[in-house]
Design an enzyme around this catalytic site. Structure first.
Site, PDB file in Angstrom:
ATOM      1  CB  ALA A 126       8.994  -8.950  -9.921  1.00  0.00           C
ATOM      2  CD  GLU A 163       0.214   1.673  -8.501  1.00  0.00           C
ATOM      3  OE1 GLU A 163       1.222   1.826  -7.657  1.00  0.00           O
ATOM      4  OE2 GLU A 163       0.478   1.189  -9.545  1.00  0.00           O
ATOM      5  CG  ASP A 175       4.402   1.917 -14.438  1.00  0.00           C
ATOM      6  OD1 ASP A 175       5.738   1.067 -15.422  1.00  0.00           O
ATOM      7  OD2 ASP A 175       4.509   0.990 -13.230  1.00  0.00           O
TER       8      ASP A 175
HETATM    9  P1  ADP Z   1       4.664  -4.752  -9.028  1.00  0.00           P
HETATM   10  O1  ADP Z   1       4.064  -3.462  -9.177  1.00  0.00           O
HETATM   11  O2  ADP Z   1       6.149  -3.914  -9.227  1.00  0.00           O
HETATM   12  O3  ADP Z   1       4.527  -5.904  -9.226  1.00  0.00           O
HETATM   13  P2  ADP Z   1       4.512  -3.749  -6.208  1.00  0.00           P
HETATM   14  O4  ADP Z   1       4.088  -3.362  -5.093  1.00  0.00           O
HETATM   15  O5  ADP Z   1       3.709  -1.847  -7.271  1.00  0.00           O
HETATM   16  O6  ADP Z   1       4.867  -4.165  -7.808  1.00  0.00           O
HETATM   17  O7  ADP Z   1       2.519  -4.502  -6.803  1.00  0.00           O
HETATM   18  C1  ADP Z   1       2.175  -5.373  -6.569  1.00  0.00           C
HETATM   19  C2  ADP Z   1       1.265  -5.566  -5.508  1.00  0.00           C
HETATM   20  O8  ADP Z   1       0.375  -5.738  -6.209  1.00  0.00           O
HETATM   21  C3  ADP Z   1       1.253  -7.036  -5.587  1.00  0.00           C
HETATM   22  O9  ADP Z   1       1.649  -7.270  -3.273  1.00  0.00           O
HETATM   23  C4  ADP Z   1      -0.528  -7.035  -4.506  1.00  0.00           C
HETATM   24  O10 ADP Z   1      -1.025  -6.448  -3.959  1.00  0.00           O
HETATM   25  C5  ADP Z   1      -1.195  -6.519  -5.755  1.00  0.00           C
HETATM   26  N1  ADP Z   1      -1.346  -7.315  -7.512  1.00  0.00           N
HETATM   27  C6  ADP Z   1      -0.686  -7.681  -7.670  1.00  0.00           C
HETATM   28  N2  ADP Z   1      -1.190  -8.245  -8.582  1.00  0.00           N
HETATM   29  C7  ADP Z   1      -2.200  -9.603  -8.087  1.00  0.00           C
HETATM   30  C8  ADP Z   1      -2.688  -9.682  -8.754  1.00  0.00           C
HETATM   31  N3  ADP Z   1      -2.996 -10.572  -9.867  1.00  0.00           N
HETATM   32  N4  ADP Z   1      -3.637 -10.388  -7.262  1.00  0.00           N
HETATM   33  C9  ADP Z   1      -4.060  -9.501  -5.774  1.00  0.00           C
HETATM   34  N5  ADP Z   1      -3.364  -8.721  -5.856  1.00  0.00           N
HETATM   35  C10 ADP Z   1      -1.858  -8.149  -6.836  1.00  0.00           C
HETATM   36 MG    MG Z   2       3.938  -1.411  -9.156  1.00  0.00          MG
END
Ligand code: ADP
Ligand code: MG
Length: 391
Positions: A126, A163, A175
C-alpha cells in the site's frame, strides 16, 4: 512482555515448539514531504507509524531455514545458500527473509540457518513500506541472534541490499532508515546525499492533529515505468544544468536552488524544466517544513503539503484524477490542514493532516464522496508516530 510480544511469541511456540530467542519489531512509514527527491540526492521527511512487522527468531546450527508467515498462513523450509531472484521473478514473502541472510553473508557475516515467524499489520503493497519493515526486522533479528557487531545504520543498509540485490527493486535508503531509526513524536529528516538522518519534533499529538493515510484503491500500474522515466528526465535536466552553469559542481538536481530557476526555464524544454522545478522546490519545501515545525506552525506545514501536491501534479505529473479528487475532497473538510499524494504516485495513498475533532467527518465525507465520484472504496488509516525498530 507487551500483548503484541506475547502473541508473536505464542505463535512461534505453536509453530516451532519452544520460545524464540529474539523478538524484533520494525515499523512502516509514511513520507510527510519530500517526494521523488531521494534519487536526486535531496531531502525526505518520513514518519514511522504504529503499524509494524514482527519477527520471532531462533538460530539453528544445521544451515536449515524454517519459516512461517502468520499473514499468509504458510510455512517454507529451505536448506543451503539463498540465491538472489532472477529478473522477472515475482518475490514471495519468504524471499525477503532469506534475502536478509544472503545480504549479511554477502558482507562476510556468519549467519547460520534459523526458525522464524513473521507477522505484522503494515498493509502490504500500500506504499507504507511493509517490505522495508520486514527486511529491517529480519536483519536486526539475525544480528542479535548470531551476535553480529553491526550498528543500526549499517543494518538499514543491509536491509536495503535485500531489496536491491536479492529481490531486485532499486529503492533508495529512506524506508529502511525510517524503519530502523525513526523516533516516536518525530519525523526523520534524511539527507539522501550524505544519508545523515536527524529526528525533527512534530508536536502533532499535543496539538490534537492526526496523520491520516488514505488509500485510493487505485492499482499502481503505471508507477514503475513512470518512475524510471522521471529518473531519466532528472538525469537529462542535470546534464543541461551543467552546461548552463559550467563553473559549478552540479552532481544532481539537489545542487540547484530556486534562484537558478529563471535561467533553467530559458535553457530547458518545458517538460524537463517542470521536472527540475519540482525537485528544486520540493527540496525547499522539506527545509521549510523543518523550519516551521521548529516554531510549532502546523498550519504552515499543512500548506506545504498542499503545495507539494500541486507540484507533483502539475510539474512532476505523477498524480491521477483519483488522487487529485482524494486530495480536493480532503481539503474541503473543515479541520484538514493539508493533503497530498505520498509515495511514487499513479495510485497508492495520500497523506493528510487532520484535527482529531474532525476525524469522523473527514473519514465519512471523503470515503462517501470518493466512492460516489470514482466508484472506488478508499480506506483510511489514522496513524500515530512510533519508534523505529526495537530489539
Ligand atoms: P510495500 O513495501 O509498499 O508494502 P512491497 O511490494 O514492496 O510493498 O512489499 C510487500 C511485500 O512484502 C509483500 O507482498 C510480502 O511479500 C512482504 N511482506 C511485507 N509484510 C509482510 C508480513 N507481515 N508478512 C509476510 N510478508 C510480508
Ligand atoms: Mg516496498
Amino acid at each position: 512482555m507487551t500483548a503484541a510480544e506475547q502473541q508473536i511469541s505464542g505463535g512461534f511456540r505453536a509453530q516451532f515448539g519452544g520460545p524464540p530467542q529474539v523478538l524484533v519489531r520494525a515499523p512502516g512509514r509514511v513520507n510527510l514531504i519530500g517526494e521523488h527527491t531521494d534519487y536526486t540526492e535531496g531531502f525526505v521527511l518520513p514518519v514511522t507509524i504504529n503499524r509494524a512487522v514482527w519477527v520471532a527468531l531462533r538460530p539453528r546450527t544445521d544451515g536449515r531455514f524454517r519459516l512461517y508467515s502468520q499473514n499468509f498462513g504458510a510455512t517454507v523450509e529451505r536448506a543451503g545458500n539463498p540465491e538472489p531472484l532472477v529478473a522477472g521473478q515475482h518475490p514471495e514473502w519468504q524471499d525477503y527473509v532469506l534475502g536478509a541472510a544472503w545480504a549479511l553473508r554477502e558482507h562476510g557475516h556468519r549467519v547460520d540457518g534459523f526458525d522464524a515467524m513473521i507477522a505484522g499489520d503494515v498493509p502490504l503493497g500500500a506504499g507504507l513500506s511493509s517490505s522495508a519493515a520486514l527486511c529491517v526486522a529480519v536483519c536486526f533479528a539475525l544480528a542479535r541472534a548470531f551476535a553480529l557487531p553491526i550498528d543500526v545504520r549499517r543494518l538499514a543498509f543491509y536491509a536495503r541490499r535485500v531489496e536491491t540485490g536479492y529481490i531486485g527493486v532499486q529503492c533508495g535508503i529512506m524506508d529502511q532508515m525510517a524503519a530502523a531509526m525513526g523516533l516516536a513524536g518525530h519525523a526523520l529528516l534524511i539527507d539522501c546525499r550524505t544519508t545523515e538522518a536527524r529526528p525533527v519534533w512534530l508536536g502533532l499529538e499535543a496539538r490534537g492533529i492526526a496523520i491520516v493515510v488514505a488509500d485510493s484503491a487505485l492499482p499502481r500500474t503505471l508507477a514503475a515505468s513512470a518512475y524510471n522515466q522521471r529518473v531519466a528526465e532528472c538525469i537529462t535536466a542535470t546534464d543541461a544544468a551543467r552546461r548552463l552553469f559550467p563553473a559549478r559542481a552540479i552532481a544532481t538536481l539537489r545542487d540547484l536552488q530556486e534562484d537558478d530557476l529563471p535561467a533553467l526555464a530559458r535553457a530547458l524544454p518545458e517538460t524537463l524544466f517542470r521536472r527540475a522545478r519540482h525537485i528544486v522546490t520540493e527540496n525547499g519545501r522539506v527545509q521549510t517544513a523543518v523550519a516551521v515545525l521548529g516554531h510549532g506552525d502546523v498550519t504552515a506545514l499543512g500548506g506545504l503539503l498542499n503545495s507539494s501536491h500541486v507540484s507533483l501534479r502539475d510539474d512532476y505529473a505523477v498524480s491521477t484524477p483519483e488522487l487529485d479528487r482524494l486530495v480536493t475532497l480532503a481539503r474541503a473538510v473543515p479541520g484538514v490542514l493539508g493533503a497530498r499524494l505520498t509515495g511514487a504516485g499513479f495510485g497508492g495513498c495520500t497523506v493528510n493532516l487532520v484535527e482529531r475533532t474532525a476525524l469522523a467527518a473527514f473519514q465519512e465525507r471523503v470515503i462517501d464522496r470518493y466512492r460516489a465520484e470514482t466508484g472506488r472504496p478508499a480506506t483510511m488509516l489514522v496513524c500515530r508516530s512510533a519508534n523505529g525498530a526495537a530489539y
